[in-house]
Design an enzyme around this catalytic site. Structure first.
Site, PDB file in Angstrom:
ATOM      1  N   CYS A  59       0.821  -1.219   0.000  1.00 13.11           N
ATOM      2  CA  CYS A  59       0.000   0.000   0.000  1.00 13.11           C
ATOM      3  C   CYS A  59       0.854   1.267   0.000  1.00 13.11           C
ATOM      4  O   CYS A  59       0.666   2.164  -0.835  1.00 13.11           O
ATOM      5  CB  CYS A  59      -0.978  -0.008   1.174  1.00 13.11           C
ATOM      6  SG  CYS A  59      -0.237   0.166   2.815  1.00 13.11           S
ATOM      7  N   HIS A 118      -2.520   1.545   6.733  1.00 10.95           N
ATOM      8  CA  HIS A 118      -2.907   1.429   5.321  1.00 10.95           C
ATOM      9  C   HIS A 118      -3.075   2.822   4.730  1.00 10.95           C
ATOM     10  O   HIS A 118      -3.460   3.765   5.421  1.00 10.95           O
ATOM     11  CB  HIS A 118      -4.206   0.630   5.170  1.00 10.95           C
ATOM     12  CG  HIS A 118      -4.500   0.248   3.743  1.00 10.95           C
ATOM     13  ND1 HIS A 118      -3.861  -0.800   3.117  1.00 10.95           N
ATOM     14  CD2 HIS A 118      -5.331   0.796   2.816  1.00 10.95           C
ATOM     15  CE1 HIS A 118      -4.305  -0.901   1.875  1.00 10.95           C
ATOM     16  NE2 HIS A 118      -5.198   0.063   1.666  1.00 10.95           N
ATOM     17  N   HIS A 152      -5.687   2.170  -4.547  1.00 12.63           N
ATOM     18  CA  HIS A 152      -4.816   1.596  -3.525  1.00 12.63           C
ATOM     19  C   HIS A 152      -4.451   0.162  -3.867  1.00 12.63           C
ATOM     20  O   HIS A 152      -5.037  -0.464  -4.753  1.00 12.63           O
ATOM     21  CB  HIS A 152      -5.481   1.670  -2.146  1.00 12.63           C
ATOM     22  CG  HIS A 152      -6.569   0.657  -1.928  1.00 12.63           C
ATOM     23  ND1 HIS A 152      -6.767   0.020  -0.721  1.00 12.63           N
ATOM     24  CD2 HIS A 152      -7.542   0.182  -2.767  1.00 12.63           C
ATOM     25  CE1 HIS A 152      -7.807  -0.795  -0.808  1.00 12.63           C
ATOM     26  NE2 HIS A 152      -8.293  -0.717  -2.022  1.00 12.63           N
TER      27      HIS A 152
END
Length: 348
Positions: free
Chosen positions: A264, A312, A324
Site C-alpha cells: 500500500c 494502510h 490503492h
C-alpha cells in the site's frame, strides 16, 4: 459532477483479478475439495473473514518491517560515518601525542638549570636570549597542543559512545526486521492454509466476489465510475495520481515499491516519485509528510490514511474514490474511501 462510463482500467483490474484466481488455485496445492455445503466443507464467509483478518495483521507487520528496513539503512550510514570520524580522530590524537613527546624529550635533554643560571653561564647571552624566546614560544605551543589533545580526546570519547549507541540501535532494527518478517510469513502461511481448505472453484469465486464488491463500492452500485470534476491540488498531485492509475491491475506484494508490484505505501512512494517527490517509505510516516486536511477537503492526489494505527494508505482519485493496493491476491484497484475507517488525509 459529471458521470463517466465504466473505466477501462477498472475493467482491466477486474479481469486481471479473475485471471489471477487460476494461478492462485494452482499454487494453493491439493486436489479439488468437497462441494459447497457438503459436510466438513469450510464456510466461505468464515474463511474470507479470517483471511482478511490475517492479511490485515500481515500488513501491520509489513509496515513495521518497512520502517525497520529504513531505520537499518539510516543507522548503517550513520554508524559508518561515526566509525570514520573515530578512526580519523584517533589518528589526530596519536599525532598530537607524538608532538608532545618530542617536545618533552627536548626539554629533558636541556637539563634542569633555571633560565637565569643558564644566562649567567652563557658565553653568548644574546644567542641564549634568542633561544629562550624560542623556547618560550615552544612552551606556549606545547600548552596549546596539550589543550587540543584533551579536547580531541573528549570528542573522540563522545563519538565512540555515539557509535556504540548507533550499533545498539542497528542491532535492534535488525532484530525488529527479522521479527516482523517472521510475523508476515506466519500470517500468510495461515491465510494460505485457510484458502487451501476451499476448493479451487470456491477460491476463484471468493476473489471475483471481492473484486466485484470493490467495484460496487467504488461505483455506488452502478455500472459507472464517477470521479467528479474536482481538479488535483497541484500539478504534481495530478501526475502522482496518473502514475497510480497506470498501475491498476498490478499485484500486491509485501515490501514492494514497484514498478511491477506494490504494497500500500509502496504504491504511494512509487507514484509520487514519478511526480518528482520522494515520500517516506511507510504509511505511518507518510501520514505526517504533508498538510493534514479533512476528508471533505480531499482532492485528487491527496493521501488517505486508514485505521487508528495508520497501517494502510491509498490515493484519493475524486468522487469519494481512491486508488490503492489492497492485499495479496487483490490487484491495485479503485475503491471507496469509506471501505475502511479513515484516520486522516494528507496533502503534499
Amino acid at each position: 459532477m459529471s458521470v463517466h462510463r465504466r473505466s477501462p482500467l477498472l475493467v482491466r483490474a477486474l479481469v486481471l483479478t479473475a485471471a489471477a484466481t487460476t494461478a492462485l488455485s494452482v499454487t494453493a496445492g491439493g486436489s479439488a475439495q468437497a462441494a459447497p455445503g457438503a459436510p466438513g466443507t469450510p464456510d466461505l464467509r468464515d474463511v474470507k473473514a479470517q483471511v482478511e483478518q490475517l492479511y490485515d495483521e500481515a500488513e501491520r507487520a509489513s509496515e513495521k518491517c518497512n520502517a525497520a528496513q529504513e531505520a537499518q539503512k539510516r543507522l548503517q550510514s550513520e554508524t559508518a560515518l561515526l566509525q570514520g570520524e573515530v578512526a580519523a580522530g584517533q589518528d589526530q590524537l596519536n599525532q598530537l601525542r607524538g608532538d608532545l613527546a618530542t617536545v618533552a624529550g627536548a626539554q629533558y635533554r636541556g637539563g634542569g638549570m633555571t633560565q637565569t643560571a643558564q644566562l649567567m653561564l652563557s658565553s653568548d647571552p644574546e644567542s641564549y636570549l634568542a633561544r629562550a624566546r624560542t623556547l618560550g614560544q615552544a612552551a606556549e605551543r606545547q600548552r596549546e597542543t596539550l589543550h587540543e589533545l584533551v579536547s580531541r580526546q573528549r570528542t573522540l570519547d563522545q563519538r565512540r559512545t555515539e557509535t556504540a549507541g548507533k550499533l545498539a540501535e542497528l542491532d535492534q532494527a535488525r532484530r525488529s526486521l527479522a521479527e516482523n518478517k517472521q510475523q508476515i510469513q506466519q500470517r500468510l502461511a495461515k491465510a494460505q492454509k485457510l484458502l487451501n481448505s476451499l476448493g479451487a472453484a470456491e477460491r476463484a469465486r471468493m476473489l471475483v466476489q471481492d473484486a466485484n464488491d470493490a467495484e460496487r463500492r467504488a461505483t455506488r452500485g452502478t455500472d459507472r465510475l464517477d470521479l467528479g470534476t474536482t481538479p488535483a491540488a497541484s500539478e504534481r498531485g495530478a501526475a502522482a495520481l496518473a502514475a497510480a492509475v497506470r498501475m491498476i491491475g498490478s499485484p500486491y506484494v509485501y515490501g514492494s515499491t514497484g514498478p511491477r508490484a506494490f504494497d500500500c505505501s509502496g504504491l504511494m512512494y512509487y507514484s509520487w516519485r514519478q511526480a518528482g517527490v520522494t515520500l517516506p517509505r511507510t504509511s505511518q510516516a507518510q501520514a505526517f509528510a504533508g498538510q493534514r486536511i479533512s476528508l471533505s477537503e480531499a482532492r485528487p492526489g491527496d493521501l488517505v490514511i486508514f485505521y487508528r494505527d495508520m497501517h494502510h494508505v491509498g490515493m484519493y482519485a475524486g468522487g469519494g474514490v481512491m486508488v490503492h493496493a489492497p492485499y495479496p491476491g487483490a490487484k491495485v484497484r479503485y475503491e471507496s474511501v469509506n471501505a475502511m475507517p479513515v484516520a486522516g488525509v494528507v496533502r503534499l
